[in-house]
Design an enzyme around this catalytic site. Structure first.
Site, PDB file in Angstrom:
ATOM      1  N   LYS A   9     -19.512  17.972  -2.285  1.00 17.49           N
ATOM      2  CA  LYS A   9     -19.492  18.785  -3.510  1.00 17.49           C
ATOM      3  C   LYS A   9     -18.181  19.764  -3.496  1.00 17.49           C
ATOM      4  CE  LYS A   9     -24.086  18.635  -5.209  1.00 17.49           C
ATOM      5  NZ  LYS A   9     -25.427  19.229  -5.687  1.00 17.49           N
ATOM      6  N   TYR A  63     -24.851  13.273 -14.213  1.00 22.18           N
ATOM      7  CA  TYR A  63     -26.301  13.876 -14.006  1.00 22.18           C
ATOM      8  C   TYR A  63     -27.111  13.951 -15.203  1.00 22.18           C
ATOM      9  CZ  TYR A  63     -25.050  16.435  -9.568  1.00 22.18           C
ATOM     10  OH  TYR A  63     -25.032  16.954  -8.383  1.00 22.18           O
ATOM     11  N   ASN A  87     -24.860  23.409  -2.875  1.00 20.48           N
ATOM     12  CA  ASN A  87     -25.533  22.973  -1.727  1.00 20.48           C
ATOM     13  C   ASN A  87     -24.783  21.696  -0.958  1.00 20.48           C
ATOM     14  OD1 ASN A  87     -26.040  20.854  -3.597  1.00 20.48           O
ATOM     15  ND2 ASN A  87     -28.240  20.904  -3.543  1.00 20.48           N
ATOM     16  N   HIS A 104     -24.389  15.825  -2.252  1.00 18.66           N
ATOM     17  CA  HIS A 104     -25.290  15.060  -3.378  1.00 18.66           C
ATOM     18  C   HIS A 104     -25.616  13.692  -2.613  1.00 18.66           C
ATOM     19  CE1 HIS A 104     -27.167  13.403  -6.807  1.00 18.66           C
ATOM     20  NE2 HIS A 104     -26.561  12.041  -6.603  1.00 18.66           N
ATOM     21  N   GLU A 120     -25.320   4.959  -9.576  1.00 17.29           N
ATOM     22  CA  GLU A 120     -24.430   5.936  -9.117  1.00 17.29           C
ATOM     23  C   GLU A 120     -23.293   5.357  -8.382  1.00 17.29           C
ATOM     24  OE1 GLU A 120     -26.536   8.948  -6.975  1.00 17.29           O
ATOM     25  OE2 GLU A 120     -27.575   9.853  -8.805  1.00 17.29           O
TER      26      GLU A 120
HETATM   27  P1  CMP Z   1     -28.355  17.298  -6.402  1.00 15.38           P
HETATM   28  O1  CMP Z   1     -28.852  16.535  -5.356  1.00 15.38           O
HETATM   29  O2  CMP Z   1     -26.862  17.158  -6.564  1.00 15.38           O
HETATM   30  O3  CMP Z   1     -29.069  17.106  -7.836  1.00 15.38           O
HETATM   31  C1  CMP Z   1     -29.056  18.038  -9.131  1.00 15.38           C
HETATM   32  C2  CMP Z   1     -28.490  19.289  -8.433  1.00 15.38           C
HETATM   33  O4  CMP Z   1     -28.877  20.236  -9.381  1.00 15.38           O
HETATM   34  C3  CMP Z   1     -29.162  19.619  -7.324  1.00 15.38           C
HETATM   35  O5  CMP Z   1     -28.506  18.765  -6.234  1.00 15.38           O
HETATM   36  C4  CMP Z   1     -28.957  21.178  -7.296  1.00 15.38           C
HETATM   37  O6  CMP Z   1     -27.649  21.424  -6.725  1.00 15.38           O
HETATM   38  C5  CMP Z   1     -28.885  21.533  -8.704  1.00 15.38           C
HETATM   39  N1  CMP Z   1     -29.833  22.529  -9.077  1.00 15.38           N
HETATM   40  C6  CMP Z   1     -29.708  23.632  -9.577  1.00 15.38           C
HETATM   41  N2  CMP Z   1     -30.773  24.166  -9.810  1.00 15.38           N
HETATM   42  C7  CMP Z   1     -32.008  23.508  -9.389  1.00 15.38           C
HETATM   43  C8  CMP Z   1     -33.104  23.337  -9.526  1.00 15.38           C
HETATM   44  N3  CMP Z   1     -34.014  24.453  -9.946  1.00 15.38           N
HETATM   45  N4  CMP Z   1     -33.941  22.412  -8.952  1.00 15.38           N
HETATM   46  C9  CMP Z   1     -33.233  21.221  -8.404  1.00 15.38           C
HETATM   47  N5  CMP Z   1     -31.798  21.217  -8.503  1.00 15.38           N
HETATM   48  C10 CMP Z   1     -31.105  22.126  -8.928  1.00 15.38           C
END
Ligand code: CMP
Length: 136
Positions: free
Chosen positions: A12, A52, A115, A118, A129
């Protein structure tokens, strides 16, 4: 017996920005993942919204799509036995605060949004995906 699987991994914007791409790829390779395909791109917010779409109803959807399209990302197809689960274990919990030692998100994640990586959450979603980013 285990199956050879493919999964989609995204490095990311927060991790690309901090020049962590090579380091994160080494972690995958050291765990036995083959990087089958890879490209560095920046996507439009409208594309992030499609990617998403599964989270469309979530309160964090808009910020999530704005964030994924905010800077360059690296998308990769990873291959290994049980790649989907293996990648999720290697990434660690979605929120870096909850991630275990030794996971990518524990090491590099800044927040639940930033984070760092993904990974597809199922074999079915991995296929969707991968097709989203790699048309051939
Ligand atoms: P990712 O695995 O990319 O999938 C969806 C993303 O939403 C997740 O990582 C997080 O970076 C983001 N996100 C933000 N807020 C939340 C939340 N409360 N719960 C889960 N994912 C979240």
């Amino acid at each position: 017996m285990s199956d050879i699987e493919r999964t989609l991994s995204i490095i990311k914007p927060d991790a690309v920005e901090r020049n962590l791409v090579t380091e994160i790829k080494e972690i995958f390779k050291n765990k036995g993942f083959l990087i089958i395909k890879e490209k560095k791109i920046q996507i439009e917010k409208s594309e992030a919204e499609k990617f998403y779409a599964i989270h469309e109803a979530k309160p964090f959807y808009n910020d999530l799509c704005a964030y994924l399209s905010s800077g360059p990302i690296v998308v990769m197809v990873l291959e290994k036995e049980n790649a989907v689960l293996g990648n999720r274990e290697l990434m660690g919990a979605t929120n870096p605060k909850d991630a275990e030692e030794g996971t990518i998100r524990k090491k590099y994640g800044i927040s639940i949004d930033k984070n760092s990586v993904h990974g597809s959450d199922s074999v079915e979603n991995a296929q969707i995906e991968i097709a989203f980013f790699f048309k051939d």
